[in-house]
Design an enzyme around this catalytic site. Structure first.
Site, PDB file in Angstrom:
ATOM      1  N   HIS A  87       0.824  -1.227   0.000  1.00 28.19           N
ATOM      2  CA  HIS A  87       0.000   0.000   0.000  1.00 28.19           C
ATOM      3  C   HIS A  87       0.855   1.273   0.000  1.00 28.19           C
ATOM      4  O   HIS A  87       0.316   2.363  -0.205  1.00 28.19           O
ATOM      5  CB  HIS A  87      -0.923   0.034   1.225  1.00 28.19           C
ATOM      6  CG  HIS A  87      -1.974  -1.030   1.222  1.00 28.19           C
ATOM      7  ND1 HIS A  87      -2.851  -1.205   0.179  1.00 28.19           N
ATOM      8  CD2 HIS A  87      -2.286  -1.987   2.139  1.00 28.19           C
ATOM      9  CE1 HIS A  87      -3.660  -2.233   0.448  1.00 28.19           C
ATOM     10  NE2 HIS A  87      -3.327  -2.724   1.636  1.00 28.19           N
ATOM     11  N   ASP A 121      -2.607 -10.610  -2.531  1.00 29.96           N
ATOM     12  CA  ASP A 121      -3.179 -10.144  -1.259  1.00 29.96           C
ATOM     13  C   ASP A 121      -4.661  -9.801  -1.501  1.00 29.96           C
ATOM     14  O   ASP A 121      -5.034  -9.406  -2.605  1.00 29.96           O
ATOM     15  CB  ASP A 121      -2.408  -8.902  -0.793  1.00 29.96           C
ATOM     16  CG  ASP A 121      -2.796  -8.444   0.599  1.00 29.96           C
ATOM     17  OD1 ASP A 121      -2.095  -8.806   1.553  1.00 29.96           O
ATOM     18  OD2 ASP A 121      -3.810  -7.714   0.724  1.00 29.96           O
ATOM     19  N   HIS A 174      -6.248  -7.338  -0.634  1.00 25.82           N
ATOM     20  CA  HIS A 174      -6.412  -5.908  -0.911  1.00 25.82           C
ATOM     21  C   HIS A 174      -5.631  -5.515  -2.169  1.00 25.82           C
ATOM     22  O   HIS A 174      -4.583  -6.091  -2.455  1.00 25.82           O
ATOM     23  CB  HIS A 174      -5.890  -5.081   0.268  1.00 25.82           C
ATOM     24  CG  HIS A 174      -6.533  -5.424   1.565  1.00 25.82           C
ATOM     25  ND1 HIS A 174      -5.951  -6.273   2.482  1.00 25.82           N
ATOM     26  CD2 HIS A 174      -7.735  -5.053   2.076  1.00 25.82           C
ATOM     27  CE1 HIS A 174      -6.764  -6.391   3.531  1.00 25.82           C
ATOM     28  NE2 HIS A 174      -7.849  -5.671   3.309  1.00 25.82           N
ATOM     29  N   ASP A 226      -4.422 -13.004   3.225  1.00 26.64           N
ATOM     30  CA  ASP A 226      -5.679 -12.561   3.823  1.00 26.64           C
ATOM     31  C   ASP A 226      -6.892 -12.848   2.936  1.00 26.64           C
ATOM     32  O   ASP A 226      -8.014 -12.508   3.306  1.00 26.64           O
ATOM     33  CB  ASP A 226      -5.621 -11.072   4.229  1.00 26.64           C
ATOM     34  CG  ASP A 226      -4.894 -10.203   3.230  1.00 26.64           C
ATOM     35  OD1 ASP A 226      -4.573 -10.683   2.124  1.00 26.64           O
ATOM     36  OD2 ASP A 226      -4.652  -9.020   3.541  1.00 26.64           O
TER      37      ASP A 226
END
Ligand code: ZN
Length: 318
Positions: free
Chosen positions: A130, A167, A169, A254
């Site tokens: 991120h 991931d 996200h 995740d």
């Protein structure tokens, strides 16, 4: 009849990463790291333990702005409890630990480029995908995978590097850093409509980088078979068209079932299958070269189990 020898795979993990203290309630915790390290420690010693190294400021500046490096250093020195750029908890050790994490990934890349190992899994924290050039956010301080991609292009003089990010996200930082860069293909499978609320399918890169971004948002509650179908229909053909010379994986776990943060339902076997597809692509275009870097994964047991499944599959010859 001789059987083909498995690929020589390295693993990097180190107790130094537990020094990034995010407090008792944070999902990105030293406890999740301890569960993962214990599982990696139990792997057979055919997995080579790769030492780390601390990144230099010059390494970090491969992907980050100098003023952002100053922000991180100042916030840590001033005992801030959050980075001023976003939702990232820090402690007095965080700057040093983040340098260790980036440096370990560069070290792994160098081992693989020297041909000593086919692949390395780097269990590091804090995560990185991120973090943009100028802004830490989403638990991330430095973008290790982005720094490694630039290290491969600028110092190892490769022409094309692919990053596959599974991931749950979207890796908005990595995508932004390479948005206009035709030498880096960024592919992200992620859950649609969750943090950081970016990564729509229509974004395919810009300028010279048009076509070297592939966003594959997946519906909430979808499972492994759906993700693997998307992989076969879109990820593999896009990698084949790009013909990368090195494959980096932003390996978050995740998206696994029962993760407290994500709502996808992948299993350990999903991660193994994705890994086998990465190995197959790497054997085809990259002389087998892969470095995989831990991102998210917030159930300590789930993270450990999925990551072990991933590293075992890295050894398999397709
Ligand atoms: Zn994540």
């Amino acid at each position: 009849m001789s059987r083909r020898k498995p690929r020589r795979v390295g693993i990097h993990f180190d107790a130094c990463y537990e020094r990034h203290d995010t407090g008792p309630w944070h999902p990105e915790s030293p406890a999740r790291y301890r569960a993962l390290s214990a599982a990696l420690e139990d792997l057979p010693d055919t997995f080579v333990k790769v030492p780390g190294r601390k990144a230099t400021p010059e390494d970090i500046l491969l992907a980050h702005a100098p003023w952002y490096l100053d922000i991180v250093r100042q916030d840590v020195e001033n005992f801030a409890d959050q980075l001023r750029t976003g939702d990232t908890v820090i402690c007095p050790e965080s700057y040093d630990v983040a340098l260790e994490a980036s440096g370990a990934v560069l070290q792994a890349v160098d081992f693989v480029m020297r041909g000593e190992l086919a692949a390395v899994f780097c269990a590091v924290r804090p995560p990185g995908h991120h973090a943009t050039a100028e802004r830490g956010m989403g638990f991330c301080i430095f973008n290790h995978v982005a720094i490694a991609a630039r290290h491969l292009l600028l110092r190892h003089h490769l022409g094309r590097v692919a990053i596959v990010d599974w991931d749950v996200h979207h890796g908005n930082g990595t995508e932004e850093i390479f948005r206009e860069d035709p030498q880096v293909l960024y592919i992200s499978l992620h859950e649609a409509g969750i943090y950081p609320f970016t990564g729509i399918a229509e974004e395919r890169g810009r300028g010279a980088g048009e076509g070297t971004t592939l966003h594959l948002p997946l519906p909430k509650n979808s499972g492994g078979p759906e993700a693997l179908r998307v992989w076969d229909e879109q990820v593999t053909p896009t990698l084949d068209a790009f013909q990368p010379e090195f494959l980096l994986i932003s390996a978050g776990f995740d998206a696994r079932e029962n993760d407290p943060v994500g709502d996808l339902r992948w299993t350990d076997e999903t991660f193994a299958e994705m890994t086998r597809r990465c190995v197959s692509t790497a054997q085809k275009w990259c002389r087998g070269r892969i470095v995989s870097v831990l991102e998210g994964g917030y159930s300590p047991e789930g993270l450990a189990s999925a990551a072990v499944s991933h590293v075992k599959a890295l050894t398999e010859i397709p």
